[in-house]
Scaffold this motif. Structure first.
Motif, PDB file in Angstrom:
ATOM      1  N   VAL A  44      15.651  32.879  22.429  1.00 51.41           N
ATOM      2  CA  VAL A  44      15.753  31.590  23.093  1.00 51.41           C
ATOM      3  C   VAL A  44      16.841  30.746  22.442  1.00 51.41           C
ATOM      4  O   VAL A  44      17.602  30.040  23.121  1.00 51.41           O
ATOM      5  CB  VAL A  44      14.393  30.864  23.070  1.00 51.41           C
ATOM      6  CG1 VAL A  44      14.543  29.409  23.485  1.00 51.41           C
ATOM      7  CG2 VAL A  44      13.412  31.567  23.989  1.00 51.41           C
ATOM      8  N   ALA A  45      16.955  30.809  21.115  1.00 57.64           N
ATOM      9  CA  ALA A  45      17.995  30.058  20.417  1.00 57.64           C
ATOM     10  C   ALA A  45      19.385  30.462  20.897  1.00 57.64           C
ATOM     11  O   ALA A  45      20.268  29.614  21.057  1.00 57.64           O
ATOM     12  CB  ALA A  45      17.874  30.271  18.903  1.00 57.64           C
ATOM     13  N   GLU A  46      19.586  31.762  21.130  1.00 55.86           N
ATOM     14  CA  GLU A  46      20.875  32.232  21.645  1.00 55.86           C
ATOM     15  C   GLU A  46      21.150  31.635  23.019  1.00 55.86           C
ATOM     16  O   GLU A  46      22.262  31.196  23.316  1.00 55.86           O
ATOM     17  CB  GLU A  46      20.890  33.758  21.716  1.00 55.86           C
ATOM     18  CG  GLU A  46      20.842  34.451  20.360  1.00 55.86           C
ATOM     19  CD  GLU A  46      20.769  35.964  20.503  1.00 55.86           C
ATOM     20  OE1 GLU A  46      21.036  36.460  21.627  1.00 55.86           O
ATOM     21  OE2 GLU A  46      20.448  36.642  19.518  1.00 55.86           O
ATOM     22  N   HIS A  47      20.130  31.654  23.860  1.00 55.44           N
ATOM     23  CA  HIS A  47      20.293  31.102  25.206  1.00 55.44           C
ATOM     24  C   HIS A  47      20.538  29.595  25.151  1.00 55.44           C
ATOM     25  O   HIS A  47      21.315  29.055  25.951  1.00 55.44           O
ATOM     26  CB  HIS A  47      19.068  31.423  26.059  1.00 55.44           C
ATOM     27  CG  HIS A  47      19.041  32.834  26.567  1.00 55.44           C
ATOM     28  ND1 HIS A  47      19.165  33.163  27.893  1.00 55.44           N
ATOM     29  CD2 HIS A  47      18.941  34.022  25.914  1.00 55.44           C
ATOM     30  CE1 HIS A  47      19.124  34.477  28.045  1.00 55.44           C
ATOM     31  NE2 HIS A  47      18.978  35.013  26.855  1.00 55.44           N
ATOM     32  N   LEU A  48      19.892  28.912  24.216  1.00 52.13           N
ATOM     33  CA  LEU A  48      20.125  27.474  24.058  1.00 52.13           C
ATOM     34  C   LEU A  48      21.603  27.187  23.829  1.00 52.13           C
ATOM     35  O   LEU A  48      22.185  26.287  24.441  1.00 52.13           O
ATOM     36  CB  LEU A  48      19.318  26.924  22.880  1.00 52.13           C
ATOM     37  CG  LEU A  48      17.855  26.574  23.097  1.00 52.13           C
ATOM     38  CD1 LEU A  48      17.225  26.146  21.780  1.00 52.13           C
ATOM     39  CD2 LEU A  48      17.700  25.476  24.132  1.00 52.13           C
ATOM     40  N   GLY A  49      22.200  27.952  22.926  1.00 52.92           N
ATOM     41  CA  GLY A  49      23.613  27.731  22.626  1.00 52.92           C
ATOM     42  C   GLY A  49      24.506  28.004  23.822  1.00 52.92           C
ATOM     43  O   GLY A  49      25.420  27.227  24.114  1.00 52.92           O
TER      44      GLY A  49
END
Length: 331
Positions: free
Chosen positions: A115-120
């Motif tokens: 999810v952190a990757e997608h946030l960025g």
């Protein structure tokens, strides 16, 4: 990397992910960093524009039954706009979560890190969209990536844009008189607001034409004021009559391989600095159950399990509309 410290249950909470995407640090656009447009959160997706005394005033939508906002007798028009909606949807597969091991660790890569990757990725796209909206709003028309005009300040107010042609400025006196006239336009139409100066963002071809002009070279490029400014500013530029002139060449590559310029290479926009009530970025809430009638935030994010438990769907959105409330100052 940026890790979201939350368990899997909290990943499905809008407030947690919304905090995360708003706090995510990325390299934002030039005009986003400048802060010309003051953020104005609203608790509705409707924006009311009141035309008054030579400028556009924003009124907030209120819940039914609320006391109405009084309108002065000189008010000539009241119009309603729906805030534009910019959603992004991506998918995180179950295999991505369950089968990928983190480097140097026997632990499986968690959903939180995916999810952190997608946030960025989502925030970078939203920031790029915001920069384009800000640049086009500074030209009087907020435009989206498909070329749709979201808000035409000139049309809404019923005024034309003041236009000057650099090719007509054939002497030093004509150059200086033109720039003085432009600053006077700012003074005349700020109406209730004040500026601390002015800047001129130039497309590349126009910047070169001005920079290479013999009169400009002789009288302005070596001015002490310009040298002082350049010592503390990494933009190439110089002053004429107090207006700082610089090159703005941001662009994006399109799917067909061509480049989309944020500002035409042969044009410029001259805008006032330091205003408080002339440039606003209106921020409306997301269309989630949890965010109804809450004050808007620039970005929202949400995760939910995909149907039949086949991975996770990741969603983010922004609902913003940058507006110039005094369009005559956009020369």
């Amino acid at each position: 990397g940026y890790l979201i410290k939350m368990n899997l249950n909290s990943l499905f909470r809008v407030n947690q992910l919304t905090d995360a995407i708003n706090n995510k640090e990325i390299n934002t656009g030039f005009f986003s960093k400048k802060g010309l447009f003051s953020p104005k959160p609203l608790n509705s997706n409707m924006i009311l524009l009141e035309e008054k005394d030579g400028y556009l005033k924003i009124l907030e939508a209120r819940p039914q039954g609320s006391t109405g906002q009084g309108l002065p007798t000189e008010s000539r028009a009241l119009r309603t706009f729906k805030c534009p909606h910019f959603p992004i949807d991506t998918h995180i597969s179950a295999n991505d979560v369950g089968n990928v091991r983190e480097f140097g660790s026997e632990m499986q890569q968690s959903l939180a890190n995916r999810v952190a990757e997608h946030l960025g990725q989502h925030k970078e796209t939203h920031e790029l969209t915001k920069e384009y909206l800000l640049v086009t709003a500074l030209q009087g028309k907020a435009v989206d990536g498909a070329g749709n005009i979201l808000m035409d300040s000139f049309a809404e107010y019923g005024v034309s844009q003041e236009v000057f042609n650099f090719a007509d400025m054939t002497t030093q006196n004509k150059i200086e008189k033109t720039f003085r006239d432009i600053l006077r336009i700012h003074d005349d139409y700020l109406i209730g607001d004040r500026s601390t100066g002015a800047e001129m963002a130039c497309g590349r071809e126009l910047y070169d034409a001005i920079f290479d002009n013999e009169i400009v070279k002789k009288y302005y490029l070596n001015a002490s004021e310009s040298r002082k400014r350049l010592e503390s500013d990494n933009r190439r530029g110089f002053y004429i009559e107090g207006v700082f002139i610089y090159e703005y060449a941001d662009k994006i590559k399109q799917p067909n391989g061509s480049y989309k310029q944020f500002l035409s290479t042969t044009e410029s926009i001259i805008y006032p600095l330091g205003t408080r009530n002339t440039f606003k970025n209106y921020i409306c809430p997301a269309d989630f159950n949890e965010t109804v009638q809450t004050y808007g935030r620039e970005y929202y994010a949400k995760v939910e399990s995909a149907p039949m438990g086949r991975g996770y769907n990741f969603h983010s959105q922004s609902n913003i509309l940058p507006v110039c409330l005094r369009p005559k100052v956009l020369v």
